[in-house]
Write a protein that holds these residues in place. Structure first.
Motif, PDB file in Angstrom:
ATOM      1  N   TRP A 115       0.807  -1.218   0.000  1.00  0.00           N
ATOM      2  CA  TRP A 115       0.000   0.000   0.000  1.00  0.00           C
ATOM      3  C   TRP A 115       0.844   1.274   0.000  1.00  0.00           C
ATOM      4  O   TRP A 115       0.594   2.193  -0.775  1.00  0.00           O
ATOM      5  N   ALA A 116       1.854   1.328   0.852  1.00  0.00           N
ATOM      6  CA  ALA A 116       2.646   2.560   0.954  1.00  0.00           C
ATOM      7  C   ALA A 116       3.390   2.851  -0.355  1.00  0.00           C
ATOM      8  O   ALA A 116       3.523   4.000  -0.754  1.00  0.00           O
ATOM      9  N   THR A 117       3.842   1.801  -1.021  1.00  0.00           N
ATOM     10  CA  THR A 117       4.502   1.986  -2.321  1.00  0.00           C
ATOM     11  C   THR A 117       3.524   2.548  -3.332  1.00  0.00           C
ATOM     12  O   THR A 117       3.854   3.431  -4.136  1.00  0.00           O
ATOM     13  N   LEU A 118       2.312   2.013  -3.281  1.00  0.00           N
ATOM     14  CA  LEU A 118       1.263   2.497  -4.177  1.00  0.00           C
ATOM     15  C   LEU A 118       1.003   3.989  -3.970  1.00  0.00           C
ATOM     16  O   LEU A 118       0.905   4.759  -4.924  1.00  0.00           O
ATOM     17  N   VAL A 119       0.929   4.390  -2.698  1.00  0.00           N
ATOM     18  CA  VAL A 119       0.697   5.804  -2.393  1.00  0.00           C
ATOM     19  C   VAL A 119       1.851   6.647  -2.932  1.00  0.00           C
ATOM     20  O   VAL A 119       1.636   7.680  -3.572  1.00  0.00           O
ATOM     21  N   ARG A 120       3.059   6.188  -2.697  1.00  0.00           N
ATOM     22  CA  ARG A 120       4.234   6.931  -3.174  1.00  0.00           C
ATOM     23  C   ARG A 120       4.241   7.050  -4.687  1.00  0.00           C
ATOM     24  O   ARG A 120       4.435   8.135  -5.240  1.00  0.00           O
ATOM     25  N   ASP A 121       3.997   5.930  -5.371  1.00  0.00           N
ATOM     26  CA  ASP A 121       4.048   5.935  -6.840  1.00  0.00           C
ATOM     27  C   ASP A 121       2.936   6.804  -7.432  1.00  0.00           C
ATOM     28  O   ASP A 121       3.159   7.543  -8.391  1.00  0.00           O
ATOM     29  N   SER A 122       1.741   6.696  -6.852  1.00  0.00           N
ATOM     30  CA  SER A 122       0.623   7.484  -7.380  1.00  0.00           C
ATOM     31  C   SER A 122       0.879   8.970  -7.188  1.00  0.00           C
ATOM     32  O   SER A 122       0.650   9.774  -8.093  1.00  0.00           O
ATOM     33  N   ALA A 123       1.360   9.319  -5.992  1.00  0.00           N
ATOM     34  CA  ALA A 123       1.618  10.737  -5.706  1.00  0.00           C
ATOM     35  C   ALA A 123       2.692  11.274  -6.645  1.00  0.00           C
ATOM     36  O   ALA A 123       2.567  12.375  -7.194  1.00  0.00           O
ATOM     37  N   ALA A 124       3.744  10.477  -6.868  1.00  0.00           N
ATOM     38  CA  ALA A 124       4.825  10.928  -7.750  1.00  0.00           C
ATOM     39  C   ALA A 124       4.317  11.101  -9.183  1.00  0.00           C
ATOM     40  O   ALA A 124       4.600  12.101  -9.847  1.00  0.00           O
ATOM     41  N   ALA A 125       3.530  10.126  -9.657  1.00  0.00           N
ATOM     42  CA  ALA A 125       3.011  10.198 -11.031  1.00  0.00           C
ATOM     43  C   ALA A 125       2.103  11.415 -11.195  1.00  0.00           C
ATOM     44  O   ALA A 125       2.154  12.122 -12.203  1.00  0.00           O
ATOM     45  N   PHE A 126       1.290  11.635 -10.202  1.00  0.00           N
ATOM     46  CA  PHE A 126       0.336  12.749 -10.240  1.00  0.00           C
ATOM     47  C   PHE A 126       1.074  14.089 -10.273  1.00  0.00           C
ATOM     48  O   PHE A 126       0.810  14.943 -11.114  1.00  0.00           O
ATOM     49  N   LEU A 166      -6.476   5.485  -1.257  1.00  0.00           N
ATOM     50  CA  LEU A 166      -5.759   5.823  -0.029  1.00  0.00           C
ATOM     51  C   LEU A 166      -6.311   5.057   1.168  1.00  0.00           C
ATOM     52  O   LEU A 166      -5.556   4.551   2.004  1.00  0.00           O
ATOM     53  N   ASP A 167      -7.622   4.938   1.231  1.00  0.00           N
ATOM     54  CA  ASP A 167      -8.229   4.344   2.423  1.00  0.00           C
ATOM     55  C   ASP A 167      -8.036   2.827   2.509  1.00  0.00           C
ATOM     56  O   ASP A 167      -8.392   2.214   3.515  1.00  0.00           O
ATOM     57  N   ARG A 168      -7.442   2.251   1.474  1.00  0.00           N
ATOM     58  CA  ARG A 168      -7.050   0.845   1.620  1.00  0.00           C
ATOM     59  C   ARG A 168      -6.017   0.717   2.739  1.00  0.00           C
ATOM     60  O   ARG A 168      -5.799  -0.359   3.278  1.00  0.00           O
ATOM     61  N   GLY A 169      -5.400   1.826   3.093  1.00  0.00           N
ATOM     62  CA  GLY A 169      -4.432   1.839   4.182  1.00  0.00           C
ATOM     63  C   GLY A 169      -5.040   1.438   5.512  1.00  0.00           C
ATOM     64  O   GLY A 169      -4.322   1.075   6.450  1.00  0.00           O
ATOM     65  N   ARG A 170      -6.355   1.484   5.609  1.00  0.00           N
ATOM     66  CA  ARG A 170      -7.003   1.086   6.860  1.00  0.00           C
ATOM     67  C   ARG A 170      -6.712  -0.369   7.222  1.00  0.00           C
ATOM     68  O   ARG A 170      -6.671  -0.732   8.385  1.00  0.00           O
ATOM     69  N   GLU A 171      -6.515  -1.186   6.183  1.00  0.00           N
ATOM     70  CA  GLU A 171      -6.236  -2.601   6.451  1.00  0.00           C
ATOM     71  C   GLU A 171      -4.929  -2.766   7.223  1.00  0.00           C
ATOM     72  O   GLU A 171      -4.746  -3.750   7.925  1.00  0.00           O
ATOM     73  N   GLU A 172      -4.021  -1.813   7.058  1.00  0.00           N
ATOM     74  CA  GLU A 172      -2.724  -1.924   7.726  1.00  0.00           C
ATOM     75  C   GLU A 172      -2.566  -0.912   8.849  1.00  0.00           C
ATOM     76  O   GLU A 172      -1.480  -0.769   9.401  1.00  0.00           O
ATOM     77  N   ALA A 173      -3.650  -0.170   9.144  1.00  0.00           N
ATOM     78  CA  ALA A 173      -3.520   0.952  10.078  1.00  0.00           C
ATOM     79  C   ALA A 173      -3.057   0.475  11.451  1.00  0.00           C
ATOM     80  O   ALA A 173      -3.486  -0.577  11.941  1.00  0.00           O
ATOM     81  N   VAL A 219       0.795   9.181   7.151  1.00  0.00           N
ATOM     82  CA  VAL A 219       0.852   9.270   8.619  1.00  0.00           C
ATOM     83  C   VAL A 219      -0.434   8.861   9.350  1.00  0.00           C
ATOM     84  O   VAL A 219      -0.340   8.225  10.414  1.00  0.00           O
ATOM     85  N   PRO A 220      -1.638   9.122   8.838  1.00  0.00           N
ATOM     86  CA  PRO A 220      -2.802   8.705   9.625  1.00  0.00           C
ATOM     87  C   PRO A 220      -2.892   7.183   9.765  1.00  0.00           C
ATOM     88  O   PRO A 220      -3.441   6.684  10.743  1.00  0.00           O
ATOM     89  N   TYR A 221      -2.336   6.468   8.805  1.00  0.00           N
ATOM     90  CA  TYR A 221      -2.496   5.014   8.789  1.00  0.00           C
ATOM     91  C   TYR A 221      -1.315   4.301   9.451  1.00  0.00           C
ATOM     92  O   TYR A 221      -1.492   3.457  10.317  1.00  0.00           O
ATOM     93  N   LEU A 222      -0.100   4.652   9.031  1.00  0.00           N
ATOM     94  CA  LEU A 222       1.067   3.895   9.495  1.00  0.00           C
ATOM     95  C   LEU A 222       1.841   4.603  10.608  1.00  0.00           C
ATOM     96  O   LEU A 222       2.813   4.057  11.122  1.00  0.00           O
ATOM     97  N   GLY A 223       1.449   5.815  10.943  1.00  0.00           N
ATOM     98  CA  GLY A 223       2.119   6.518  12.030  1.00  0.00           C
ATOM     99  C   GLY A 223       3.323   7.322  11.565  1.00  0.00           C
ATOM    100  O   GLY A 223       3.730   7.263  10.405  1.00  0.00           O
ATOM    101  N   GLN A 224       3.895   8.073  12.499  1.00  0.00           N
ATOM    102  CA  GLN A 224       4.932   9.037  12.149  1.00  0.00           C
ATOM    103  C   GLN A 224       6.239   8.409  11.667  1.00  0.00           C
ATOM    104  O   GLN A 224       6.836   8.877  10.704  1.00  0.00           O
ATOM    105  N   GLU A 225       6.691   7.360  12.370  1.00  0.00           N
ATOM    106  CA  GLU A 225       8.001   6.790  12.011  1.00  0.00           C
ATOM    107  C   GLU A 225       8.000   6.307  10.564  1.00  0.00           C
ATOM    108  O   GLU A 225       8.902   6.636   9.789  1.00  0.00           O
ATOM    109  N   GLU A 226       6.986   5.519  10.227  1.00  0.00           N
ATOM    110  CA  GLU A 226       6.903   4.979   8.867  1.00  0.00           C
ATOM    111  C   GLU A 226       6.703   6.087   7.841  1.00  0.00           C
ATOM    112  O   GLU A 226       7.314   6.084   6.767  1.00  0.00           O
ATOM    113  N   ALA A 227       5.827   7.045   8.170  1.00  0.00           N
ATOM    114  CA  ALA A 227       5.542   8.133   7.228  1.00  0.00           C
ATOM    115  C   ALA A 227       6.812   8.949   6.972  1.00  0.00           C
ATOM    116  O   ALA A 227       7.098   9.321   5.836  1.00  0.00           O
ATOM    117  N   LEU A 228       7.577   9.194   8.025  1.00  0.00           N
ATOM    118  CA  LEU A 228       8.826   9.945   7.855  1.00  0.00           C
ATOM    119  C   LEU A 228       9.832   9.152   7.029  1.00  0.00           C
ATOM    120  O   LEU A 228      10.555   9.708   6.205  1.00  0.00           O
TER     121      LEU A 228
END
Lengths: 236, 221
Positions: A115-126, A166-173, A219-228
Motif C-alpha cells: 500500500w505505501a509503495t502504491l501511495v508513493r508511486d501514485s503521488a509521484a506520477a500525479f 488511499l483508504d485501503r491503508g485502513r487494512e494496515e492501520a 501518517v494517519p495510517y502507518l504513524g509518524q516513524e513509517e511516514a517519515l
C-alpha cells in the motif's frame, strides 16, 4: 475522449511545452491525403490546448475566441463547428485535464504493490504530470472545482477515486479508531499545498512537494516513524 | 444609521449566500444595503472588489474569535482544540458568513482564491506549536502546518456544501485528528479526541491534567 498525449512530458517550461505540442501536431493546411476525422481530431486537441494555455495566462473570463483560434491555427468557423461556444470548449478542456490526471494516478495502481509503495508511486506520477503541463494543472486543480456543475462533479469524483485508493491503508492501520474522515482530510491537505504552488506560479516545481504529500497521506495510517521514512526515501 | 460601507458588506454576505456570487448583481447589493449606485462605485470599483472586502471583514471576525479562544488555553494541543471549536461554533452560528468564507470564495476567481489561501494560512501558527511534539530527532516536513490547515478547511467545506452547517460543531473530533495526526501520530491523536469528548481512558489522570498527547519531550523548547 482521447487524452492529450505529450511524448515529452518530462519537458520543463510551461508555455514552451504546450507550444511545442501545438507546433508538432500542427497539420499543414490543405492536406488532402488525411481523412477528415483525423484532421478534426487534431484541430480539436489544438483548440483544447490553446484554451488551457489561455486560461492559465489570463483566466477564463478574459479569454476570447481569438485567443484560442490563433495559437491553435484554426479558423473561427472551425471552432464553432467543433464547439458550441467558449464555455463548451472550456468544459471539454477541463474534462480532458481531469481524465488525464486520473488516468495517471490509477495507472500507478497494481494489486501486488504494498500500500505505501502504491501511495508513493501514485503521488509521484500525479505531481509529475501536473508539473509537466502547468496549464492543465491549473485547470484540473484550480479551475475545475470552481467552474460549474459538470467540472466540479468530475473533480469530486476524481477525489473519491483517490480516497478509495488511499483508504485501503485502513487494512494496515496501526490505530483502529482513526476517524472515517482521516483520508479525506489527508487528501484535502495535500490538495491545498498543490493548489498553493500552482497559484504561486510554481507548477513546474510541484515534484518538490512529494515528501510532504507522502508524509501527510501515510501518517494517519502507518504513524509518524513509517511516514517519515517513506517521506525521506522519496526525497532522496 | 450605520456607515454605508458596513451596510454594503453585510448585504454582500447575505445576498451572495442566498444567490451565489455569479448571480449577484450590483443592483441586488445596492437595493439590499439601501445605497445608491453612485455610492457603491465610490466605495468599490466593481462587484469583485466589494466581495473581497466582505470576505476580509468575515475573516477578521473569525480570526478574532479563534485567537481569543486559543490564547485562553495555556498548552498545546488544548489551544488548537479551543481555536478549532471557536471556528466551528462561529461558522455554525453564521451560516451566511460560513458559506462566503469557506465555499463561495473559491468560485470568484484567482485573486479571491489567493486571498482565501492567505487568510487560511493565518491559522498555521495555531498548529505549528505541535512541532515540539514530533518524535525525538525527527524533523517534520516543512509544509506540515499548511497541510493541516488544508485538511481542516477541506473537511469544513465538504460539510457546508452538504448542507450540514448547523452540525459543524460535531466535526471537532475530525478536525482535531486532522491537525494532530501529523504532529503526534494516530494513537495520540485518537486519544486526544477521546479526552475532548469527556471519555478519558481508564486510568487517565483526573482533573485538568496534561492531555495524553503530552508535553513536549524533555529538552525541547
Amino acid at each position: 475522449m482521447p487524452a492529450i498525449r505529450s511524448p515529452h512530458e518530462s519537458g520543463g517550461a510551461s508555455r514552451g511545452e504546450l507550444g511545442g505540442l501545438i507546433e508538432r501536431e500542427r497539420l499543414p493546411s490543405g492536406r488532402e491525403d488525411l481523412p477528415e476525422p483525423i484532421v478534426a481530431h487534431s484541430q480539436r486537441e489544438r483548440i483544447l490546448v490553446a484554451m488551457a494555455d489561455s486560461c492559465a495566462n489570463k483566466g477564463f473570463g478574459a479569454t476570447t475566441i481569438a485567443d484560442i483560434v490563433r495559437p491553435a491555427g484554426v479558423s473561427r468557423a472551425t471552432f464553432y463547428e467543433l464547439f458550441e461556444d467558449k464555455e463548451d470548449c472550456f468544459q471539454a478542456a477541463m474534462e480532458l485535464s481531469l481524465a488525464d490526471a486520473m488516468e495517471r494516478v490509477v495507472g500507478a495502481f497494481s494489486p501486488d504493490k504494498p500500500w505505501a509503495t502504491l501511495v508513493r508511486d501514485s503521488a509521484a506520477a500525479f505531481l509529475d504530470l501536473l508539473a509537466s503541463r502547468p496549464a492543465f494543472a491549473r485547470m484540473a486543480m484550480v479551475e475545475a472545482p470552481a467552474s460549474g456543475q459538470r467540472a466540479s462533479e468530475m473533480h469530486a469524483a476524481g477525489k473519491r477515486v483517490l480516497l478509495t485508493l488511499l483508504d485501503r491503508g485502513r487494512e494496515e492501520a496501526i490505530e483502529a479508531a482513526i476517524p472515517a474522515s482521516a483520508g479525506r482530510a489527508a487528501i484535502a491537505g495535500a490538495e491545498s499545498l498543490i493548489v498553493g504552488q500552482i497559484l504561486a506560479g510554481n507548477a513546474e516545481r510541484l515534484r518538490e512537494l512529494l515528501p510532504d504529500v507522502v508524509y501527510i497521506t501515510i501518517v494517519p495510517y502507518l504513524g509518524q516513524e513509517e511516514a517519515l521514512r517513506h517521506s525521506r526515501e522519496v526525497e532522496a | 444609521m450605520r456607515p454605508q460601507r458596513e451596510r454594503l458588506l453585510e448585504a454582500a454576505v447575505r445576498i451572495v449566500a442566498e444567490k451565489g456570487y455569479a448571480a449577484t448583481t450590483i443592483g441586488d447589493l445596492t437595493r439590499e444595503a439601501s445605497i445608491s449606485r453612485t455610492t457603491f462605485y465610490e466605495l468599490y470599483p466593481d462587484k469583485e472588489a466589494c466581495f473581497l472586502a466582505a470576505f476580509d471583514s468575515v475573516v477578521e471576525v473569525l480570526m478574532r474569535r479563534i485567537v481569543r479562544a486559543y490564547e485562553a488555553e495555556e498548552h498545546w494541543p488544548e489551544r488548537a482544540r479551543a481555536g478549532l471549536r471557536a471556528l466551528l461554533e462561529t461558522l455554525a452560528e453564521e451560516p451566511a458568513l460560513a458559506r462566503l468564507a469557506m465555499v463561495d470564495i473559491s468560485s470568484v476567481g484567482p485573486a479571491a482564491q489567493r486571498r482565501h489561501r492567505v487568510a487560511m494560512q493565518r491559522l498555521t501558527p495555531l498548529f505549528d506549536e505541535g512541532r515540539d511534539f514530533a518524535p525525538r530527532g525527527h524533523r517534520l516536513p516543512a509544509n506540515t502546518s499548511r497541510m493541516a490547515v488544508g485538511g481542516v478547511t477541506g473537511l469544513i467545506a465538504d460539510d457546508l456544501v452538504a448542507g450540514r452547517t448547523e452540525q459543524l460543531p460535531e466535526l471537532l473530533g475530525d478536525l482535531l485528528f486532522a491537525v494532530l495526526v501529523p504532529y503526534v501520530g494516530p494513537h495520540a491523536a485518537v486519544e486526544e479526541i477521546r479526552l475532548g469528548e469527556g471519555r478519558p481512558q481508564p486510568g487517565a489522570a483526573d482533573g485538568p491534567g496534561p492531555a495524553t498527547a503530552g508535553r513536549p519531550p524533555a529538552g525541547s523548547p
